[in-house]
Design an enzyme around this catalytic site. Structure first.
Site, PDB file in Angstrom:
ATOM      1  N   HIS A 186       6.967  -7.729  -0.335  1.00 27.37           N
ATOM      2  CA  HIS A 186       5.853  -7.220   0.205  1.00 27.37           C
ATOM      3  C   HIS A 186       5.891  -5.474   0.411  1.00 27.37           C
ATOM      4  CE1 HIS A 186       2.326  -5.734   2.331  1.00 27.37           C
ATOM      5  NE2 HIS A 186       3.393  -5.291   3.167  1.00 27.37           N
ATOM      6  N   HIS A 195      -4.168  -6.340   3.291  1.00 27.75           N
ATOM      7  CA  HIS A 195      -3.788  -7.015   4.661  1.00 27.75           C
ATOM      8  C   HIS A 195      -4.486  -8.187   4.531  1.00 27.75           C
ATOM      9  CE1 HIS A 195      -2.688  -5.643   8.591  1.00 27.75           C
ATOM     10  NE2 HIS A 195      -1.670  -5.007   7.573  1.00 27.75           N
TER      11      HIS A 195
END
EC number: 6.3.5.3
Length: 745
Positions: A34, A97
């Site tokens: 990430h 998200h």
């Protein structure tokens, strides 16, 4: 997650010792997929990110691009020079998200909005617009609807409360997202040449100041959580990794940030997102080739007895880290207090390592003084923390090409299926929940091909000559049907489609950012498809003369239901002279003709027609010169004789024409075959015009212009294909297209 053996060995060799528990956790998060893009970074060099308009490119919290003058905005980007751009700047960024929105759709989506807004603020800009691209499983499944409703509510709540309009975006339903929805949010901000800042620390001895909400234990390990597949128990087991947002604190932080910028108190800034304070502060100083000394107990906290690891890695929302000159610290404190925000001087920029220390509290809760014995919990080179993760070298396999197998259904069934599909249906249920007019810049709102905002700063006399200002057009989205059918060409089509959306409102492209979503890259077929969409998007944007100035990568979007389709969300901004644009609705006037500008293709691959009715096909051929094709569409949309204009995309000509029908205006159309009716080849525009010769003269030999039929003054859509005819009234179309509102009301 935990550090792999190879990462542990690399870290131990660099430090010359075993990492402390806090260091190990910090490396685990900062070296996660990430944060470090370990599987994707080797591929991202394919994007071209430079241009005369690019002030700050990839690598910062958001990109910064210059806005062209009103006159230059009428020319294609390839014909502009540096002298054509003004000192008015836009910031542009996009974030995902995804995992948090599966675990907690409301808070996951809401905090996604908060994060991308703070990315905008950290560049010295005021957020002026949001665009959300959302992807869910099949609409007929209860769980997909639950996620859909929660995500839309989270976005609307947060965006409405902070006063930033959500003006554009997309919603797609595809069975591949059943176990892992995607929530991608882009933000545009406004600043200028004298005001913007970067996330690069400047000077040893400057203070590091934390402003915003108090730090709690929410969001712990969020970066590592986003770097692994979702498990079957994710909704319960991973709930602590989801942040909880406070939009009212964010609104105060936005205004405080403006006050700090007005007073010229900010040297550099970074928002606290993935990996919390550890991520923001280490990346801030690493970009400047510097270090830091942070005293963790100084961080203002909302929970008692927080440990160093929790303080460093919590992803509590609404927090900013500023580099501030020592003599300005008191003034920063005063402004934070004015906006009822917490403020902590947590350390300083140094020339050494990135060092975090911690002093235990005495019995009774009082902290020991600075001279007391302190524990050093992190002591590592900042650049090694932020950029030292080794890249992955993963195998990939080439995607397969589908065969041609067309469905055997009646034209009536085909039209009904495609027009009433939740993917092509009206998204009014979504955008009516968003305040898209707050800020009084929105000239063209959701429901059009692209939104248009007024940049009145560039109008010489904005009260009298609004047409001399610059209109900012915004579009965002992808098409999982396209990219699952043909990852490379589907991604190219996504870029052309977004550029055509801008062209439909008369705008020329300025810049793009991408959010590259994929499944587990350790699976060769998944990684092969991901590599193909990267190359396709990069090649198409280069062909459009559109620099890709920033973006985000989200991998490991995999669950028990399987990987998501490769989903290269693209957000693109463009500019035009003035703020007006043709609408998409037909006029019903007797003096107009209907034209299709652009070239189709004898292929149906990726079309909603095949998704709803069965079958497969190769993907349509795309324009050989997409920049010329898009420029032709923008020229036509800008003609005074153009009454209405609508881009051809999801659902093909059938859906485009159905969307243009009103109670007082319709069309009678005759097409040669099903392919012409339902193909989704991008780069085409349906135009209602009072001067067809002007349209043909404007495009010349660049693209073909054909007439599919006639506009009428009757609210009816009539389609004839190969001996079959289907007729729908405006009321019937509206009823079919209201499937989302009808099912969720």
């Amino acid at each position: 997650m935990s550090l792999s053996d190879s990462d542990h060995e690399r870290i131990t060799a660099e430090l010359g010792r075993e990492p402390t528990p806090v260091e190990a956790a910090l490396f685990e998060n900062l070296w996660s997929e990430h944060c470090a893009y370990r599987s994707s970074r080797p591929l991202l060099g394919a994007f071209e990110s430079e241009g005369p308009q690019v002030v700050v490119g990839p690598g910062d919290d958001a990109a910064v691009v210059a806005v062209p003058s009103p006159e230059a905005a009428t020319r294609p980007p390839g014909e502009r020079s540096e002298d054509d751009y003004t000192d008015t700047y836009l910031t542009f960024g996009i974030e995902s998200h995804n995992h948090p929105s599966y675990v907690d759709p409301f808070d996951g989506a809401a905090t996604g909005v908060g994060g991308i807004v703070r990315d905008t603020m950290s560049m010295g800009a005021y957020p002026i617009a949001l665009a959300d691209s959302l992807y869910f499983g099949s609409f007929d499944r209860d769980h997909s609807r639950y996620l859909f409703e929660g995500v839309v509510e989270g976005i609307s709540h947060y965006g409405n409360c902070i006063g930033v309009p959500t003006v554009a975006g997309s919603v797609d339903f595809h069975e591949g997202y059943e176990g892992n929805p995607l929530v991608n949010v882009a933000c545009v901000g406004l600043t200028d040449a004298d005001r913007y800042v970067t996330a690069e620390a400047q000077q040893p001895g400057n203070a590091l100041v934390l402003v915003g909400n108090a730090t709690g234990r929410d969001g712990l390990g969020g970066a590592s959580f986003a770097s692994e597949d979702l498990g079957e128990d994710a909704e319960t087991e991973d709930r602590p990794a989801v942040q909880v947002g406070d939009p009212y604190a964010e609104k105060r932080l936005i205004e405080c940030n403006e006050a700090l910028l007005d007073a010229e108190l900010v040297v550099s800034a970074r928002d606290l997102g993935a990996a919390g304070l550890g991520g923001a502060s280490s990346e801030l100083v690493a970009k400047g080739g510097l270090g830091a000394h942070i005293q963790l107990e100084r961080v203002h906290q909302r929970e008692p007895n927080m440990r160093p690891l929790e303080i460093l890695l919590a992803e509590s929302q609404e927090r900013m880290c500023y580099e501030v000159r020592p003599e300005d610290v008191d003034r920063v404190r005063e402004l934070a207090e004015r906006f009822d925000l917490g403020c902590s001087v947590i350390g300083e920029v140094t020339e050494g390592n990135y060092v975090c220390t911690f002093a235990e509290s005495e019995e009774g809760g009082e902290r020991q003084g600075d001279d007391a014995e302190r524990e050093t919990v992190v002591d590592a080179p900042a650049e090694f923390l932020a950029d030292g993760a080794p890249m992955n070298d993963l195998p990939m396999t080439e995607p397969e090409t589908p065969s041609r197998e067309l469905p055997d259904v009646s034209l009536e069934t085909a039209v009904d299926e495609v027009v009433s599909s939740p993917t092509t249906a009206s998204k009014r249920w979504v955008y009516r929940q968003y305040d898209h007019e707050v800020g009084v810049r929105t000239a063209v709102g959701p429901g059009a091909d692209a939104a248009v905002l007024a940049l009145r700063e560039l109008a010489p006399e904005p009260d009298e000559n609004a047409g001399d200002g610059v209109g900012l057009a915004i579009t965002a989205g992808a098409n999982p049907n396209w990219t699952s059918t043909a990852p490379y060409d589907g991604a190219r089509a996504v870029a052309i489609e977004n550029a055509a959306n801008l062209a439909a409102v008369g705008a020329r492209p300025l810049a793009a950012v991408d959010c590259l979503n994929g499944g587990n890259p350790e699976k060769p077929d998944v990684y092969g498809a991901f590599g193909a969409v990267v190359d396709g998007l990069a090649d198409a944007c280069a062909g459009l003369d559109v620099p890709v100035v920033g973006g985000n990568v989200s991998l490991y979007n995999d669950s028990a239901a399987g990987p998501v389709p490769p989903t290269p969300t693209l957000a693109m901004i463009g500019t035009k002279r003035g703020y007006d644009a043709p609408g998409i609705e037909l006029s019903g006037r007797p003096d107009t003709e209907l034209l299709v500008v652009g070239k189709g293709s004898d292929r149906l691959g990726g079309a909603e027609y095949l998704v709803r009715c069965g079958g497969s096909d190769r993907f349509p051929a795309l324009p050989a010169d997409p920049a010329d094709a898009v420029e032709a569409l923008a020229t036509v949309a800008s003609l005074e004789s153009t009454v209405a204009a609508h881009d051809v995309s999801h659902g093909g000509l059938v859906v485009t024409l159905a969307e243009m029908v009103t109670d007082e205006a319709g069309v009678d159309v005759s097409l040669p075959d099903r392919t012409a009716a339902f193909e989704e080849a991008p780069g085409r525009l349906v135009v209602e015009t009072t001067d067809p010769d002007a349209v043909r003269g404007a495009v010349g030999d660049t693209v073909p212009v054909e007439s599919p039929g006639e506009p009428t003054d009757v609210g009816r859509f009539s389609l004839s294909v190969d001996g079959e005819t289907v007729t729908l009234s405006a009321v019937e179309i509206a009823t079919k297209r209201a499937v989302i509102e009808r099912e969720l009301s």
